[in-house]
Structure formats: C-alpha cells, structure tokens
Design an enzyme around this catalytic site. Structure first.
Site, PDB file in Angstrom:
ATOM      1  N   HIS A  51       0.858  -1.187   0.000  1.00  0.00           N
ATOM      2  CA  HIS A  51       0.000   0.000   0.000  1.00  0.00           C
ATOM      3  C   HIS A  51       0.898   1.242   0.000  1.00  0.00           C
ATOM      4  O   HIS A  51       1.929   1.275   0.679  1.00  0.00           O
ATOM      5  CB  HIS A  51      -0.923   0.003   1.234  1.00  0.00           C
ATOM      6  CG  HIS A  51      -2.184  -0.797   1.018  1.00  0.00           C
ATOM      7  ND1 HIS A  51      -2.955  -1.267   2.057  1.00  0.00           N
ATOM      8  CD2 HIS A  51      -2.807  -1.180  -0.131  1.00  0.00           C
ATOM      9  CE1 HIS A  51      -3.999  -1.912   1.551  1.00  0.00           C
ATOM     10  NE2 HIS A  51      -3.933  -1.884   0.238  1.00  0.00           N
ATOM     11  N   ASP A  53       0.963   4.133   1.317  1.00  0.00           N
ATOM     12  CA  ASP A  53       1.393   4.870   2.513  1.00  0.00           C
ATOM     13  C   ASP A  53       2.594   4.202   3.204  1.00  0.00           C
ATOM     14  O   ASP A  53       3.205   4.786   4.090  1.00  0.00           O
ATOM     15  CB  ASP A  53       0.226   5.060   3.511  1.00  0.00           C
ATOM     16  CG  ASP A  53      -0.488   3.780   3.880  1.00  0.00           C
ATOM     17  OD1 ASP A  53      -0.536   2.864   3.054  1.00  0.00           O
ATOM     18  OD2 ASP A  53      -1.010   3.692   5.015  1.00  0.00           O
ATOM     19  N   HIS A  54       2.959   3.000   2.758  1.00  0.00           N
ATOM     20  CA  HIS A  54       4.073   2.289   3.392  1.00  0.00           C
ATOM     21  C   HIS A  54       5.309   2.189   2.503  1.00  0.00           C
ATOM     22  O   HIS A  54       6.364   1.769   2.958  1.00  0.00           O
ATOM     23  CB  HIS A  54       3.627   0.877   3.812  1.00  0.00           C
ATOM     24  CG  HIS A  54       2.530   0.923   4.821  1.00  0.00           C
ATOM     25  ND1 HIS A  54       2.748   0.693   6.158  1.00  0.00           N
ATOM     26  CD2 HIS A  54       1.215   1.248   4.693  1.00  0.00           C
ATOM     27  CE1 HIS A  54       1.606   0.855   6.807  1.00  0.00           C
ATOM     28  NE2 HIS A  54       0.659   1.194   5.942  1.00  0.00           N
ATOM     29  N   ASP A 196      -1.124  -2.191   9.908  1.00  0.00           N
ATOM     30  CA  ASP A 196      -2.079  -2.595   8.885  1.00  0.00           C
ATOM     31  C   ASP A 196      -2.447  -4.059   9.083  1.00  0.00           C
ATOM     32  O   ASP A 196      -2.238  -4.914   8.229  1.00  0.00           O
ATOM     33  CB  ASP A 196      -1.532  -2.325   7.479  1.00  0.00           C
ATOM     34  CG  ASP A 196      -1.545  -0.833   7.183  1.00  0.00           C
ATOM     35  OD1 ASP A 196      -1.273  -0.061   8.127  1.00  0.00           O
ATOM     36  OD2 ASP A 196      -1.849  -0.432   6.045  1.00  0.00           O
TER      37      ASP A 196
HETATM   38 ZN   LIG Z   1      -1.360   1.794   5.911  1.00  0.00          ZN
HETATM   39 ZN   LIG Z   2      -2.502  -1.144   4.132  1.00  0.00          ZN
END
Ligand SMILES: [Zn+2]
Ligand SMILES: [Zn+2]
Length: 291
Positions: A51, A53-54, A196
């Site tokens: 994802h 954001d990571h 997450d």
């Molecule tokens: Zn995340």
């Molecule tokens: Zn995620």
C-alpha cells in the site's frame, strides 16, 4: 494520509552502527533529515506491504541517497511486488543508483539471520498480503567481573579475553572457570512492528514477551466495524493483544487522520495495557531488556 501533525509510517531502529527501517511512507527521507539519521549508514529496509502509505517514500529516498553519493550497499526486504515496484520506478524515473541495491522478496517462512540478531516475518491480517516483523537480538554474553578475575589471580591481558569468550583458563596449576567471572547470558531486545493488521494469532505469537510492540491502532473502539472492514485494529484490540502477549511496552501507530488529538484511543488502550503510548512524529524510544 499525512496530516499537519502526522507523517506516514516509518520506524527506524538504530542498533549499534546500523539502521533497520520498517516501512518507508512518503516523506520518510525528510524525517530522516530531521532525526539526523545519515543517508550513508549501514542500513536495511523492511516493507510490510504494497500500500502506498508504506512504500511511496522509497523512490525518493533512493534518489537522495544516490545524489549524496551513498557508497554502502542497501538491502530492501518486502512482499511480492517490491522488486517490480523499485525496478519500474527506476526504469521510468532513472534515478541512476550509485550504490548496490539488493531487493529481497520475503514471505512469512523466511527469516533474516545476522550474527547478532534475526528478523522474523509473519503474515498479518490485512486486506492485501502484509507482513509483520520482529527484530530479535541474540543473547549477549554475560558481564565480565574484572575484580573477581583479579581476586582469583588471573592477570589482566589475554587470559581475560579467553574468560570473556567462555573459555576456562589455567593459572598456576589451578583452573579458573569462565562461569566464575562471567555472569549469565543476557537476553537481547525483542521489538515487533505490526501495522495494517487486524489483531491476529500470528502477530500475538510473534510479539510474545516483546520489549516493544509497535502495533496498528488506526481507530478508537467506536470504529470497530470500520477497522474490520479496512483490515486495521482499534486501540482496545491492540491493547488486548499486547496484554495477552505480555508485551512490556505498546506503541499505537498508523493513527487515522480523523484524530487530531488521539486522546480517546489512548485512554481506551491504557485501560487494558497500562504501558501504552501513541506514536508521534520523530518520537524516540530507548528499548532495553529488563535484565
Ligand atoms: Zn497503511
Ligand atoms: Zn494497508
């Protein structure tokens, strides 16, 4: 999403002369500048999942490292897709790497075994394949007692080294045992990074007796359905897992952008696990074992 107070996920563990980073959200390189972590350090990066954001901070960081003439190799570990991601950005943006970059696609069964520590990965419970990681230091040798060595008639010098390394030595016809002057082995630090993810048994086992657990605490308890839907955890869910795993300290992170001041989830978590804090940007935590 980033907010005015909160950047995207990334944790840097400074261990001896090495930086072990978990996740690299957008803007991580700026945070590295602010926290004075150099760009030419011995370093490994572990990505939990693909994802944005990571992982979107990785290309910018690699670019800056190249511009700054990084010379040391860099190892990046992550789930399937991490290799394609870096390769395709490099092909289109051409950041002309000037240092050796090695990408490793890892799964839950594979662990990284280093001389003084290992990194374990387990499958987290998220909406796409996601790994949670543990950094486990190997036991350290016990403390050497120089006074006792002298009292037992062992002069300072190479014999001390032998004793420290666990060997018995002979002095004047007597045997001085290493265990006479060296204490019991000391446990290493155990640190777990699990974001997450829903609370799950794989993470609970991984976090067993950890000195520090950095866990997903995206939502407060009133948002449990949303946490379930998006594969995240509430503050109480994270705290329950920490309590069951007998974690010494819990840090909640990946806080939803809806909380400008996450007092509510903190209060909820602390009712269950007293030693809980909410991560803030550039927060520094000194992780020690209890012995
Ligand atoms: Zn995340
Ligand atoms: Zn995620």
């Amino acid at each position: 999403m980033p907010t005015k107070d909160r950047n995207l996920p990334s944790v840097a563990v400074r261990r001896e002369n090495e930086v072990i980073m978990f996740d690299c959200g957008e803007g991580t390189q700026k945070q590295m500048v602010l926290s004075r972590i150099g760009f030419n350090k011995k370093m490994k990066i572990f990505i939990t999942h693909m994802h944005g954001d990571h992982v979107l901070g990785l290309p910018g960081m690699l670019q800056s490292m190249s511009l700054l003439g990084r010379s040391k190799e860099l190892d990046v570990y992550g789930p399937q897709g991490i290799g394609d991601f870096v390769e395709s950005v490099n092909r289109t943006v051409q950041f002309q790497l000037v240092f050796p970059l090695r990408i490793h696609e890892v799964g839950p069964s594979k662990a990284l075994n280093e001389p003084y520590y290992e990194i374990k990965a387990v499958r987290a419970n998220h909406v796409i394949p996601c790994l949670s990681y543990a950094l486990l230091e190997k036991p350290k040798p016990g403390r050497f007692n120089p006074k006792k060595a002298q009292t037992l008639g062992v002069p300072k010098g190479p014999l001390w080294k032998k004793l420290q390394l666990g060997e018995d030595v002979k002095i004047g016809g007597r045997i001085v045992k290493s265990s006479d002057v060296v204490g019991p082995p000391r446990a290493g630090v155990k640190l777990v990074y699990a974001v997450d993810t829903r609370p799950c048994s794989a993470v609970r086992r991984l976090a067993s007796n950890a000195d520090l657990l950095i866990h997903d605490g995206s939502f407060d308890d009133s948002m449990r359905d949303k946490a379930k839907e998006y594969g995240h955890s509430t503050a109480s869910e994270a705290a329950n897992l920490a309590r069951q795993a007998k974690v010494k300290q819990l840090v909640l992170t990946h806080i939803s952008a809806m909380y400008s001041n996450p007092r509510v989830p903190l209060r909820q978590a602390r009712k269950i696990h007293r030693r809980t804090v909410i991560a803030s940007d550039l927060m520094v935590i000194d992780v020690k074992t209890s012995n």
